[in-house]
Design a protein around this motif. Structure first.
Motif, PDB file in Angstrom:
ATOM      1  N   ALA A 166       0.836  -1.237  -0.071  1.00 16.56           N
ATOM      2  CA  ALA A 166       0.070   0.069   0.001  1.00 16.56           C
ATOM      3  C   ALA A 166       0.650   1.278   0.012  1.00 16.56           C
ATOM      4  CB  ALA A 166      -0.939   0.057   1.312  1.00 16.56           C
ATOM      5  N   LEU A 167       1.966   1.351   0.824  1.00 17.34           N
ATOM      6  CA  LEU A 167       2.729   2.338   0.783  1.00 17.34           C
ATOM      7  C   LEU A 167       3.663   2.640  -0.163  1.00 17.34           C
ATOM      8  CD1 LEU A 167       3.064   5.014   2.799  1.00 17.34           C
ATOM      9  CD2 LEU A 167       5.186   3.462   3.870  1.00 17.34           C
ATOM     10  N   VAL A 168       4.519   1.432  -0.687  1.00 16.25           N
ATOM     11  CA  VAL A 168       5.651   1.476  -1.572  1.00 16.25           C
ATOM     12  C   VAL A 168       5.456   0.550  -2.612  1.00 16.25           C
ATOM     13  CG1 VAL A 168       7.199   2.771  -0.109  1.00 16.25           C
ATOM     14  CG2 VAL A 168       6.829   0.050  -0.015  1.00 16.25           C
ATOM     15  N   PRO A 169       4.312   0.791  -3.532  1.00 11.89           N
ATOM     16  CA  PRO A 169       3.970  -0.454  -4.435  1.00 11.89           C
ATOM     17  C   PRO A 169       5.122  -0.722  -5.484  1.00 11.89           C
ATOM     18  CG  PRO A 169       2.727   1.555  -4.734  1.00 11.89           C
ATOM     19  CD  PRO A 169       3.385   1.735  -3.528  1.00 11.89           C
ATOM     20  N   TRP A 170       5.950   0.101  -5.698  1.00 14.79           N
ATOM     21  CA  TRP A 170       6.953  -0.162  -6.658  1.00 14.79           C
ATOM     22  C   TRP A 170       8.043  -0.924  -6.272  1.00 14.79           C
ATOM     23  CZ3 TRP A 170       5.605   4.366  -4.465  1.00 14.79           C
ATOM     24  CH2 TRP A 170       6.405   5.180  -3.588  1.00 14.79           C
ATOM     25  N   VAL A 171       8.122  -1.272  -4.885  1.00 14.67           N
ATOM     26  CA  VAL A 171       9.438  -1.690  -4.282  1.00 14.67           C
ATOM     27  C   VAL A 171       9.516  -3.241  -4.774  1.00 14.67           C
ATOM     28  CG1 VAL A 171       8.507  -2.743  -2.257  1.00 14.67           C
ATOM     29  CG2 VAL A 171      10.726  -1.807  -2.105  1.00 14.67           C
ATOM     30  N   LYS A 172      11.080  -3.637  -4.669  1.00 17.20           N
ATOM     31  CA  LYS A 172      11.289  -5.126  -4.918  1.00 17.20           C
ATOM     32  C   LYS A 172      11.537  -5.438  -3.860  1.00 17.20           C
ATOM     33  CE  LYS A 172      13.486  -3.426  -9.495  1.00 17.20           C
ATOM     34  NZ  LYS A 172      14.691  -3.199 -10.153  1.00 17.20           N
ATOM     35  N   VAL A 173      11.306  -6.688  -3.771  1.00 17.92           N
ATOM     36  CA  VAL A 173      11.416  -7.442  -2.427  1.00 17.92           C
ATOM     37  C   VAL A 173      12.465  -8.853  -2.494  1.00 17.92           C
ATOM     38  CG1 VAL A 173      10.130  -8.989  -0.831  1.00 17.92           C
ATOM     39  CG2 VAL A 173       9.104  -6.991  -1.887  1.00 17.92           C
ATOM     40  N   ILE A 174      13.175  -8.906  -1.664  1.00 17.14           N
ATOM     41  CA  ILE A 174      14.372  -9.938  -1.695  1.00 17.14           C
ATOM     42  C   ILE A 174      13.994 -10.855  -0.396  1.00 17.14           C
ATOM     43  CG2 ILE A 174      16.644 -10.590  -1.476  1.00 17.14           C
ATOM     44  CD1 ILE A 174      17.450  -8.047  -2.783  1.00 17.14           C
ATOM     45  N   TRP A 306       5.628  -9.204 -12.058  1.00 14.13           N
ATOM     46  CA  TRP A 306       5.756 -10.376 -11.351  1.00 14.13           C
ATOM     47  C   TRP A 306       7.145 -10.804 -11.784  1.00 14.13           C
ATOM     48  CZ3 TRP A 306       3.595 -12.238  -7.401  1.00 14.13           C
ATOM     49  CH2 TRP A 306       2.019 -12.032  -7.137  1.00 14.13           C
ATOM     50  N   LYS A 307       7.685 -10.715 -12.874  1.00 15.54           N
ATOM     51  CA  LYS A 307       9.135 -11.003 -13.079  1.00 15.54           C
ATOM     52  C   LYS A 307      10.184 -10.142 -12.665  1.00 15.54           C
ATOM     53  CE  LYS A 307       8.106 -13.910 -17.359  1.00 15.54           C
ATOM     54  NZ  LYS A 307       8.211 -14.029 -18.691  1.00 15.54           N
ATOM     55  N   GLU A 308       9.806  -9.094 -12.299  1.00 12.30           N
ATOM     56  CA  GLU A 308      10.566  -7.875 -11.555  1.00 12.30           C
ATOM     57  C   GLU A 308      10.506  -7.915 -10.124  1.00 12.30           C
ATOM     58  OE1 GLU A 308       9.809  -4.350 -13.392  1.00 12.30           O
ATOM     59  OE2 GLU A 308       9.777  -5.125 -15.640  1.00 12.30           O
ATOM     60  N   ARG A 309       9.324  -8.156  -9.437  1.00  8.35           N
ATOM     61  CA  ARG A 309       8.886  -8.044  -8.098  1.00  8.35           C
ATOM     62  C   ARG A 309       9.849  -8.723  -7.128  1.00  8.35           C
ATOM     63  NH1 ARG A 309       6.877  -3.701  -6.501  1.00  8.35           N
ATOM     64  NH2 ARG A 309       5.053  -4.197  -7.950  1.00  8.35           N
ATOM     65  N   PHE A 310      10.168 -10.184  -7.304  1.00  5.80           N
ATOM     66  CA  PHE A 310      10.631 -10.845  -6.073  1.00  5.80           C
ATOM     67  C   PHE A 310      11.935 -11.616  -6.584  1.00  5.80           C
ATOM     68  CE2 PHE A 310       6.016 -10.932  -5.467  1.00  5.80           C
ATOM     69  CZ  PHE A 310       5.952 -10.303  -4.397  1.00  5.80           C
ATOM     70  N   LEU A 311      12.647 -11.710  -5.536  1.00  3.74           N
ATOM     71  CA  LEU A 311      14.159 -12.539  -5.667  1.00  3.74           C
ATOM     72  C   LEU A 311      14.106 -13.227  -4.450  1.00  3.74           C
ATOM     73  CD1 LEU A 311      16.360 -13.231  -7.431  1.00  3.74           C
ATOM     74  CD2 LEU A 311      17.835 -11.225  -6.071  1.00  3.74           C
TER      75      LEU A 311
END
Length: 405
Positions: A166-174, A306-311
């Motif tokens: 909700a706050l940072v919808p652009w963030v990438k997640v590791i 989806w391909k960019e969001r999670f590592l």
């Protein structure tokens, strides 16, 4: 004549005092104006970001297809760029050290912010988040710097994922996933060391051995209904159909909803029960197949990302003993490609000076416990985690088939 000299000295003293007061006043004004200017830059920077996401593309999501590790260059950098969500005792501090030393990364102000799990949701604003936990004066000097933070409880706490989205919808997640049995034992050693320190200070707190700590958390998982609901869900849903029912929490079937409700009850109970012995979450934190779907659900609406969001990486692929930085080059290249920054050329010095002192060394002073007791508890945990580990294959892709065997 003496009176004239005294009057002259008095005038000079008064003039000097007035000049000093004026100098101090102007210094104060300059400091205040500098602070206001920095805050204004931060405000303008935040509001230049485009917070309105494009219309979400609601397409069927194939979980196994999203991890390519290479991110196209973006036209603008949003902050924070990356959040490391876990797992505890999985090497997150080592990765924090590597990224903090990278010239294209702006290190956070603290090793762990705990913004999304400790700050009340109504007070979670982007201005507060960036202003308190990130070095915005450094970030504002360069438009090309990326920023990150890491707080391992973010993956464990079921409320955090939606707050982040909700706050940072652009963030990438590791997320770094460690063998859950080894993670649990490392967790125990960390708590054991803290017990040794508190005991040396005269504090008397009850503390059990590894087996007692594990049984305490297993009992709590059972009391909350997590194990029962997982078995019930597993008996009803198998294969791809079963995994799909875990990915979208609101649209999942009754069995999956009951499982997640039990998990949330378990997490809330950790704050209510007596966990002076440090046993809280020692087993639950290794149940990755229940924790990750909260993030997959929170970010599900933008199919483009989806391909960019999670590592998602295995902790064991990164050396954290401070002896071999070169072994981590390939591992870190996956991370730098994901963040879209230059690869590390030499990490040996970083490893020796930072990772070796900030990584797993915190567990070295743990008290020795009986080998038989430890191995018996390890075997209990291996059997317990087996069905949860098997879910990682359909959730994360082929490389997660038997990840720790």
């Amino acid at each position: 004549m003496a009176n004239i000299n005294n009057a002259s000295r008095l005038r000079r003293f008064l003039l000097l005092r007035r000049s000093s007061a004026t100098f101090v006043k102007w210094c104060f004004i300059i400091v205040v104006l500098s602070h206001v200017l920095i805050q204004l830059q931060l405000f303008l920077s935040l509001h230049r970001q485009d917070f309105s996401e494009s219309q979400h593309v609601k397409e069927e999501f194939n979980p196994a297809s999203r991890f390519n590790g290479v991110i196209p260059s973006s036209k603008s950098v949003r902050h924070p760029t990356v959040i490391i969500i876990g797992t505890q005792k999985g090497g997150t501090t080592a990765l924090w050290s590597y990224l903090s030393a990278h010239p294209q990364m702006a290190p956070p102000r603290t090793i762990e912010s705990h913004f999304f799990d400790r700050i009340p949701p109504e007070k979670q604003t982007l201005e507060r988040y960036l202003g308190k936990y990130f070095n915005m004066s450094l970030i504002l000097k360069s438009r090309h710097l990326r920023s990150f933070e890491k707080t391992p409880v973010y993956m464990f706490d079921p409320k955090v994922a939606r707050r982040v989205a909700a706050l940072v919808p652009w963030v990438k997640v590791i997320a770094l996933l460690r063998h859950p049995v080894e993670r649990a034992y490392s967790h125990y050693k960390m708590v054991a060391r803290a017990h040794v320190v508190s005991k040396s200070r005269g504090e008397k707190k009850p503390f059990g051995n590894f087996g007692e700590c594990v049984r305490t958390d297993l009992d709590l998982l059972g009391l909350a209904g997590v194990v029962e609901q997982f078995d019930r869900w597993k008996s009803r849903k198998t294969g791809e159909e079963g995994v799909s029912s875990l990915l979208v929490l609101e649209k999942s079937d009754a069995a999956a909803r009951e499982l997640f409700a039990a998990w949330e009850k378990y997490y809330d109970m950790l704050d209510e029960v007596d966990i002076e012995r440090g046993c809280g979450g020692i087993v639950g934190r290794g149940m990755y197949a229940i924790q990750l779907p909260y993030y997959f659900d929170a970010f599900r609406n933008d199919a483009r990302l989806w391909k960019e969001r999670f590592l998602i990486l295995k902790s064991e692929d990164m050396r954290m003993d401070g002896r071999s930085g070169s072994d981590n080059i390939d591992y870190l290249r996956t991370v730098t490609n994901f963040i879209d920054i230059q690869s590390f050329k030499n990490v040996t010095q970083i490893t020796n000076e930072d990772v070796g002192s900030k990584g797993i060394s915190a567990t070295r002073a743990a008290p020795v416990v009986g080998t038989d007791e430890v191995e018996k508890t390890r075997e209990t945990l291996r059997r317990f985690y087996e069905p949860f580990n098997k879910l990682l294959l359909p959730l994360l892709g082929d490389e997660w088939e038997h990840p720790w065997e």
